[in-house]
Design a protein around this motif. Sequence first.
Motif, PDB file in Angstrom:
ATOM      1  N   VAL A   1      30.620  42.681  83.076  1.00  0.00           N
ATOM      2  CA  VAL A   1      31.887  43.061  82.455  1.00  0.00           C
ATOM      3  C   VAL A   1      32.751  41.802  82.328  1.00  0.00           C
ATOM      4  CG1 VAL A   1      33.877  44.597  82.594  1.00  0.00           C
ATOM      5  CG2 VAL A   1      31.728  45.280  83.660  1.00  0.00           C
TER       6      VAL A   1
ATOM      7  N   THR B   1      25.565  45.399  85.927  1.00  0.00           N
ATOM      8  CA  THR B   1      26.397  45.601  84.750  1.00  0.00           C
ATOM      9  C   THR B   1      27.369  44.432  84.664  1.00  0.00           C
ATOM     10  OG1 THR B   1      26.279  48.001  85.016  1.00  0.00           O
ATOM     11  CG2 THR B   1      28.009  47.151  83.574  1.00  0.00           C
TER      12      THR B   1
ATOM     13  N   GLU C   1      38.713  46.191  82.809  1.00  0.00           N
ATOM     14  CA  GLU C   1      37.549  47.058  82.588  1.00  0.00           C
ATOM     15  C   GLU C   1      36.641  47.030  83.817  1.00  0.00           C
ATOM     16  OE1 GLU C   1      35.420  46.246  78.959  1.00  0.00           O
ATOM     17  OE2 GLU C   1      37.295  46.094  77.827  1.00  0.00           O
ATOM     18  N   GLY C   2      36.524  45.860  84.439  1.00  0.00           N
ATOM     19  CA  GLY C   2      35.714  45.735  85.645  1.00  0.00           C
ATOM     20  C   GLY C   2      36.240  46.586  86.778  1.00  0.00           C
TER      21      GLY C   2
END
Length: 122
Positions: free
Chosen positions: A36, A34, A41-42
């Motif tokens: 980011v 994923t 947000e990570g």
Amino acid sequence: MPDTSAPTVVYIEDDAKLGRLTVKYLESHGLAVTLVPDPREGIALVLRERPDVVLLDLMLPGMDGYAVCRELRSRVDTPIIMVTARGEEADRVMGLEGGADDYIAKPFSSRELLARIRAHAR
């Protein structure tokens, strides 16, 4: 059905082109990645998803990778690999002493990055 045994990776990287290329390569070798671009947000994603490995760029908007690493290290034991253009010895030492488990300088070998991720995911 997704392969639940595939190592999971959260890659915190604001360079969209490098991020996409790296994700494509890693996914083609069986990893679930994923990407980011935002450091906050990570952090939230890592805390929520608990991936096997975190790839972390140092130069991020709003919060540098060292601060992200300290925040993550204080809350999870997930291996953190710093992936950055800062390849000087002082930068590597600062990253490793700041909580990173590994450090790889850009430009990096995709094969070496994959090997390092697999080693840390074991």
